[in-house]
Design an enzyme around this catalytic site. Structure first.
Site, PDB file in Angstrom:
ATOM      1  N   SER A  30      -3.207  42.638 149.216  1.00  0.00           N
ATOM      2  CA  SER A  30      -3.327  44.096 149.351  1.00  0.00           C
ATOM      3  C   SER A  30      -2.347  44.647 150.380  1.00  0.00           C
ATOM      4  CB  SER A  30      -4.757  44.468 149.765  1.00  0.00           C
ATOM      5  OG  SER A  30      -5.679  43.892 148.875  1.00  0.00           O
TER       6      SER A  30
HETATM    7  N1  SAM Z   1      -8.131  39.450 149.883  1.00  0.00           N
HETATM    8  C1  SAM Z   1      -6.948  38.974 149.215  1.00  0.00           C
HETATM    9  C2  SAM Z   1      -5.806  38.696 150.131  1.00  0.00           C
HETATM   10  O1  SAM Z   1      -5.933  38.918 151.350  1.00  0.00           O
HETATM   11  O2  SAM Z   1      -4.778  38.220 149.643  1.00  0.00           O
HETATM   12  C3  SAM Z   1      -6.513  39.903 148.109  1.00  0.00           C
HETATM   13  C4  SAM Z   1      -7.476  39.918 147.015  1.00  0.00           C
HETATM   14  S1  SAM Z   1      -6.837  40.307 145.409  1.00  0.00           S
HETATM   15  C5  SAM Z   1      -6.571  42.029 145.536  1.00  0.00           C
HETATM   16  C6  SAM Z   1      -8.354  40.108 144.487  1.00  0.00           C
HETATM   17  C7  SAM Z   1      -8.797  38.665 144.352  1.00  0.00           C
HETATM   18  O3  SAM Z   1     -10.128  38.662 143.844  1.00  0.00           O
HETATM   19  C8  SAM Z   1      -7.970  37.863 143.371  1.00  0.00           C
HETATM   20  O4  SAM Z   1      -7.478  36.708 143.984  1.00  0.00           O
HETATM   21  C9  SAM Z   1      -8.960  37.527 142.260  1.00  0.00           C
HETATM   22  O5  SAM Z   1      -8.729  36.272 141.649  1.00  0.00           O
HETATM   23  C10 SAM Z   1     -10.267  37.539 143.014  1.00  0.00           C
HETATM   24  N2  SAM Z   1     -11.482  37.696 142.217  1.00  0.00           N
HETATM   25  C11 SAM Z   1     -11.698  38.500 141.149  1.00  0.00           C
HETATM   26  N3  SAM Z   1     -12.960  38.345 140.698  1.00  0.00           N
HETATM   27  C12 SAM Z   1     -13.559  37.417 141.507  1.00  0.00           C
HETATM   28  C13 SAM Z   1     -14.858  36.838 141.580  1.00  0.00           C
HETATM   29  N4  SAM Z   1     -15.835  37.147 140.726  1.00  0.00           N
HETATM   30  N5  SAM Z   1     -15.100  35.935 142.541  1.00  0.00           N
HETATM   31  C14 SAM Z   1     -14.143  35.581 143.422  1.00  0.00           C
HETATM   32  N6  SAM Z   1     -12.895  36.099 143.420  1.00  0.00           N
HETATM   33  C15 SAM Z   1     -12.605  37.012 142.479  1.00  0.00           C
END
Ligand code: SAM
Length: 222
Positions: free
Chosen positions: A64
């Protein structure tokens, strides 16, 4: 404070992107200045690590925008002694920020390759108070519940019920909630069995996919 080749860029990011836009929590600002964001992006993107936007991290996911990381962290109001749950580890950057601001961090990611990379990065930085788990984060991480703070870093159609259940008394949950294309940052605060909801600015996140999130089959069919 770290004195790597990107220290100046990080300082500028804090001044121009965070302080200038109203981030006031000094602990959050210090953490954003300390954590080497360039180690959480792909090598070919390092020169953009401190730019004012999200970056791809592979597998269709993103790290993000720095301002959004700081803003969501500030909304959690961490003082230092909390146990925190993050859903959506991605690169591990947000978890590293949380590790500087809380006692213990659990973070859950659904894509195994991202779990492994985040584990390696966090271990390399010596952040031993972060535990990276593989799984469907919409179910939370009951093994270590309850949590004083929960941060969801993917877009949810609604706040997953299991996460509210795993929130401690007085705990805060921050999440982007809304449609696929547009969400609002929400903060839910627990008071017994009552949850107070506040709404903040609009944001656009990748989808939260899972039992209490978006359905993967539906997304693939879009
Ligand atoms: N917090 C992260 C960082 O600092 O890089 C960025 C997060 S990214 C915008 C969203 C993440 O949520 C992705 O890696 C995606 O695979 C994960 N995600 C989506 N659905 C999920 C779930 N049900 N459980 C765990 N992770 C999930």
């Amino acid at each position: 404070m770290a004195t790597d080749a990107f220290a100046e860029a990080r300082k500028r990011m804090v001044e121009e992107q965070l302080k200038a836009r109203g981030i006031r929590d000094q602990r959050v600002l210090r953490a954003m200045e300390a954590v080497p964001r360039h180690l959480f992006v792909r090598p070919e993107d390092q020169e953009w690590a401190y730019a004012d936007g999200p970056l791809p991290i592979g597998y269709g996911q993103t790290i993000s925008q720095p301002y959004i990381v700081a803003r969501m962290t500030e909304l959690l109001g961490l003082k230092g002694d909390e146990k925190v749950l993050e859903i959506g580890t991605g690169s591990g950057y947000q978890a590293a920020i949380l590790a500087h601001l809380a006692r213990e961090v659990h973070t859950v990611e659904r894509i195994p390759e991202l779990v492994e990379m985040a584990r390696q990065r966090l271990a390399k930085l010596g952040l031993t108070n972060v535990h990276v788990h593989h799984g469907d984060g919409t179910l939370g991480w009951p093994e270590a519940a309850p949590y004083d703070a929960i941060l969801v870093t993917a877009a949810a159609p609604k706040v997953p019920e299991p996460l509210l259940e795993q929130l401690a008394e007085g705990g805060r949950l921050v999440a982007p909630v809304g449609s696929r294309g547009l969400q609002y940052l929400e903060r839910w605060t627990r008071e017994g069995q009552t949850f107070h909801r506040e709404r903040f600015e609009p944001v656009a996140f990748v989808p939260l996919i899972g039992s209490y999130g978006w359905d993967l089959e539906d997304l693939l069919a879009e």
